[in-house]
Motif scaffolding. Sequence first.
Motif, PDB file in Angstrom:
ATOM      1  N   TYR A 132       0.808  -1.220   0.000  1.00  0.00           N
ATOM      2  CA  TYR A 132       0.000   0.000   0.000  1.00  0.00           C
ATOM      3  C   TYR A 132       0.839   1.267   0.000  1.00  0.00           C
ATOM      4  O   TYR A 132       0.568   2.220  -0.715  1.00  0.00           O
ATOM      5  CB  TYR A 132      -0.907   0.033   1.237  1.00  0.00           C
ATOM      6  N   ASN A 163       3.921   2.126  -0.752  1.00  0.00           N
ATOM      7  CA  ASN A 163       4.835   2.546  -1.803  1.00  0.00           C
ATOM      8  C   ASN A 163       4.066   2.875  -3.078  1.00  0.00           C
ATOM      9  O   ASN A 163       4.640   3.001  -4.149  1.00  0.00           O
ATOM     10  CB  ASN A 163       5.884   1.459  -2.088  1.00  0.00           C
ATOM     11  N   SER A 164       2.757   2.981  -2.933  1.00  0.00           N
ATOM     12  CA  SER A 164       1.902   3.325  -4.063  1.00  0.00           C
ATOM     13  C   SER A 164       1.610   4.825  -4.052  1.00  0.00           C
ATOM     14  O   SER A 164       1.802   5.509  -3.044  1.00  0.00           O
ATOM     15  CB  SER A 164       0.576   2.551  -3.982  1.00  0.00           C
ATOM     16  N   ASP A 165       1.130   5.317  -5.165  1.00  0.00           N
ATOM     17  CA  ASP A 165       0.673   6.700  -5.230  1.00  0.00           C
ATOM     18  C   ASP A 165      -0.416   6.901  -4.177  1.00  0.00           C
ATOM     19  O   ASP A 165      -1.286   6.034  -3.988  1.00  0.00           O
ATOM     20  CB  ASP A 165       0.112   6.979  -6.633  1.00  0.00           C
ATOM     21  N   LEU A 204      -3.979   6.137  -5.139  1.00  0.00           N
ATOM     22  CA  LEU A 204      -4.153   4.716  -5.371  1.00  0.00           C
ATOM     23  C   LEU A 204      -4.109   3.957  -4.057  1.00  0.00           C
ATOM     24  O   LEU A 204      -4.890   3.022  -3.836  1.00  0.00           O
ATOM     25  CB  LEU A 204      -3.055   4.209  -6.311  1.00  0.00           C
ATOM     26  N   ARG A 205      -3.215   4.370  -3.178  1.00  0.00           N
ATOM     27  CA  ARG A 205      -3.090   3.730  -1.868  1.00  0.00           C
ATOM     28  C   ARG A 205      -4.409   3.759  -1.116  1.00  0.00           C
ATOM     29  O   ARG A 205      -4.881   2.750  -0.593  1.00  0.00           O
ATOM     30  CB  ARG A 205      -2.008   4.433  -1.050  1.00  0.00           C
TER      31      ARG A 205
END
Length: 318
Positions: free
Chosen positions: A194, A196-198, A201-202
């Motif tokens: 989660y 390390n996502s944008d 998007l997270r």
Amino acid sequence: MDFFFNPIAETIIVPLDHGDPQSRKITVTYHFENEFDPRRETVFTVDDPIDYAFQGFDLSESIKAEFNWVRISGRHFSKELEKFIHENANQDWEKIYRWLNQNQVSQDIELIRKKILCERKVMLIGYSSSTGILLHYLSTYSQSVDKLICINPFLMDIQTNLSFWNFSNYFQNQPTVLTDAEFFGFAYRSSVDYFNSDPSLRDSLIDSSMKDFKENHSNSMEIKFPTSFAVRAFEHTIELMADGNSDFPVANFLKEKSEPFWTTYLEKRFSLIGTNYDVGLSFGGQVIILGSAYDLLINPKVVDVLAEFFSEEYFGVI
């Protein structure tokens, strides 16, 4: 033709309380998970009540083929000890903590090592909550350990002492569809990277994943929690919130499951057993620490901090 090895259960008699010379004796169990070959290195893993309740831990077949694997169930899963605890109408939670704490388990592990290996050293592999027990064993019996592998170490004391942000912080001011127990199960079983996502998007991933967990996995949270689970939950949370107060779902769940120990501790302030991580600085064996980006129970920085307690000459961090 395929051959399957059935784990061989062995037992050893240990003191109920290693600190009491007059203590009654109990029987604890360990298993040879493959055929023992004295020419190979030996690996110890420890069954931990928290890990056992939510997922469990297994080694790959390739590792089993290369090493002797001894899985220690120990006093945490002793029906004899559980029966003895519940025989008393008025349970003494301070005594139960003393019988089941990580120091008693560590002394059991050392007796098992001596029985199997005599003076030979052992390799330790710990996963999540069981890592804490093995680190305590290392802090007491470093001369008995050759190698240590820690996988996703669940160490609330390190996270708390350094005030690391954790996954629970994300929900302090946001509503969640999950109960504290479901949240713990969701965080333990996480399989999505989660954070390390944008960010946009997270947030979407977290929301959809929690709803999916609620719909499809919440029944898996209907599990029984033995006394040993409560002891491990107390050992974790006492490091997180000395006064018993927290806004973190993970901590709230563990505190709820260890409430009798918390009530007794706040009344009596009985002695606690911690881990001296500084022993790692003088440990001459090899150390590997593996942290997953999917781990939501603690901040991944805990892996980096744990690594600092070991000599750079001997360890690796992944």
